[in-house]
Design an enzyme around this catalytic site. Structure first.
Site, PDB file in Angstrom:
ATOM      1  N   ARG A 179       0.871  -1.115   0.073  1.00 47.15           N
ATOM      2  CA  ARG A 179       0.010  -0.077   0.019  1.00 47.15           C
ATOM      3  C   ARG A 179       0.795   1.225   0.106  1.00 47.15           C
ATOM      4  O   ARG A 179       1.718   1.494   0.863  1.00 47.15           O
ATOM      5  CB  ARG A 179      -0.850   0.134   1.157  1.00 47.15           C
ATOM      6  CG  ARG A 179      -1.998   1.201   1.241  1.00 47.15           C
ATOM      7  CD  ARG A 179      -2.657   1.414   2.379  1.00 47.15           C
ATOM      8  NE  ARG A 179      -3.797   0.395   2.293  1.00 47.15           N
ATOM      9  CZ  ARG A 179      -3.929  -0.900   3.130  1.00 47.15           C
ATOM     10  NH1 ARG A 179      -3.191  -1.148   4.240  1.00 47.15           N
ATOM     11  NH2 ARG A 179      -5.002  -1.737   2.895  1.00 47.15           N
TER      12      ARG A 179
ATOM     13  N   MET B 299      -0.014   6.515  -3.733  1.00 50.94           N
ATOM     14  CA  MET B 299      -0.922   6.333  -4.953  1.00 50.94           C
ATOM     15  C   MET B 299      -1.961   5.204  -5.204  1.00 50.94           C
ATOM     16  O   MET B 299      -2.805   5.383  -6.001  1.00 50.94           O
ATOM     17  CB  MET B 299      -0.032   6.619  -6.126  1.00 50.94           C
ATOM     18  CG  MET B 299       0.733   7.994  -6.227  1.00 50.94           C
ATOM     19  SD  MET B 299       1.636   8.264  -7.851  1.00 50.94           S
ATOM     20  CE  MET B 299       2.831   7.247  -7.748  1.00 50.94           C
TER      21      MET B 299
ATOM     22  N   VAL C 189      -1.494  -2.399  -3.963  1.00 53.58           N
ATOM     23  CA  VAL C 189      -1.213  -3.348  -4.940  1.00 53.58           C
ATOM     24  C   VAL C 189      -1.536  -4.907  -4.364  1.00 53.58           C
ATOM     25  O   VAL C 189      -1.299  -5.079  -3.198  1.00 53.58           O
ATOM     26  CB  VAL C 189       0.392  -3.666  -5.413  1.00 53.58           C
ATOM     27  CG1 VAL C 189       0.588  -4.678  -6.109  1.00 53.58           C
ATOM     28  CG2 VAL C 189       0.700  -2.107  -5.834  1.00 53.58           C
TER      29      VAL C 189
ATOM     30  N   ASP D 129       9.403   8.567 -12.427  1.00 51.56           N
ATOM     31  CA  ASP D 129       9.722   8.406 -11.046  1.00 51.56           C
ATOM     32  C   ASP D 129      10.705   6.994 -10.806  1.00 51.56           C
ATOM     33  O   ASP D 129      10.339   5.996 -10.252  1.00 51.56           O
ATOM     34  CB  ASP D 129       8.442   8.127 -10.443  1.00 51.56           C
ATOM     35  CG  ASP D 129       8.477   8.002  -8.984  1.00 51.56           C
ATOM     36  OD1 ASP D 129       9.254   8.825  -8.206  1.00 51.56           O
ATOM     37  OD2 ASP D 129       7.610   7.526  -8.255  1.00 51.56           O
TER      38      ASP D 129
END
Length: 322
Positions: free
Chosen positions: A42, A45, A48, A161
């Protein structure tokens, strides 16, 4: 040039700004062709999950974004357009996207599932034990990352990123425990390619939002300027610096100071690393965009040549473009 202080609130509170506390419970549900089984991670954004693809009969990673786009046709179109570009990438060192859509107003992405740890987790454990990756291991990881970025940049896609947390370590033959040496066939796989752009496409506040991770941001990201592929070049240089030094080049108690250092400060020397090799790793003084290598292979070629190493199993003679 924009004043970086104007972005401090958005950076320091980005998790709260992007996190939607009304996120539904996904475990046990079937969404599209995927049955959600357990939470893997977690972040600010997204969340998962490990899932099972009902048609492919294989494990997949299911990433659901915190952004909530409801029924806004413009935001839905923007999300699908950006996700479609990222899903079209096909490279062995980039995590493959199988599908994307929205559910209960939340965008989601179905991706290839890789069992290995992130480079961030592996480096953290390694550095806690006062150890470093060998030059040969760094060269092998760098080769895959430079190949992936060169391919994506030729498709017109920027990651935005690059950081160890978005790099998976994968082996086809062995598990990769955090406290053991890397297997000889380890590969570096880039994840979340273009996720920042995909997330921004699904929000009303994309413009003016400072995207990226401060420790790895390029000066142009720190200033809020327009970016191009050289932003990824800078960030990968920071990752290379961290692999060699055991730390990132710039650390400070607050975000704005870190961003200021990226713009104005040369990286500190790495003990035990020759100056010409270190010149390849990390940003140059002031991180000037125009001084960076125009293509990703340039970074790998130069590191291999100056360091006297090549990726394991790689015997072809390099043709250096300088």
């Amino acid at each position: 040039m924009r004043n970086i202080h104007s972005f401090q609130f958005r950076l320091d509170f980005s998790d709260q700004l992007s996190y939607n506390h009304s996120m539904p419970e996904w475990i046990g549900k079937s969404i599209g062709n995927v049955r959600i089984e357990k939470l893997l991670a977690r972040g600010g954004m997204a969340e998962v999950y490990l899932g099972s693809h009902l048609n492919l009969e294989r494990p997949v990673a299911f990433k659901v974004l915190h952004s909530y786009i409801e029924e806004d046709p413009m935001l839905i179109d923007r999300f699908r357009r950006e996700a479609r570009v990222v899903a079209a990438l096909r490279h062995s060192n980039i995590v493959q996207i199988f599908d994307f859509d929205t559910t209960d107003g939340h965008p989601y992405i179905v991706m290839e599932y890789l069992r290995g740890p992130t480079l961030a987790a592996y480096l953290r454990t390694l550095h806690q034990r006062k150890k470093r990756l060998s030059s040969e291991q760094v060269a092998g990881l760098l080769k895959g990352l430079t190949d992936a970025l060169d391919y994506a940049h030729r498709q017109g896609v920027i990651h935005r990123d690059i950081k160890p947390g978005n790099i998976m370590l994968h082996s086809k033959t062995d598990e990769i425990p955090l406290d053991r040496p890397l297997p000889s066939d380890v590969e570096a796989i880039l994840t979340d390619f273009g996720l920042v752009r995909v997330v921004n496409s699904a929000t009303q506040t994309a413009s003016g939002f400072l995207s990226g991770t401060p420790a790895y941001m390029s000066p142009e990201q720190a200033r809020g300027d327009q970016i191009d592929q050289r932003t990824d070049i800078y960030s990968l240089g920071v990752v290379l610096y961290e692999m060699l030094a055991g730390r990132v080049p710039f650390e400070a108690a607050d975000t704005v100071t870190i961003l200021h250092m990226h713009i104005h400060t040369p990286p500190p020397p790495i003990p035990g690393i020759a100056a010409n090799v270190q010149a390849v790793a990390g940003p140059g003084p002031g991180g000037k965009t125009q001084d960076r290598r125009p293509t990703r292979p340039g970074l790998g070629h130069e590191f291999f040549r100056l360091g006297g190493v090549a990726p394991p199993g790689y015997h072809q003679r390099w043709a250096f473009p300088f």
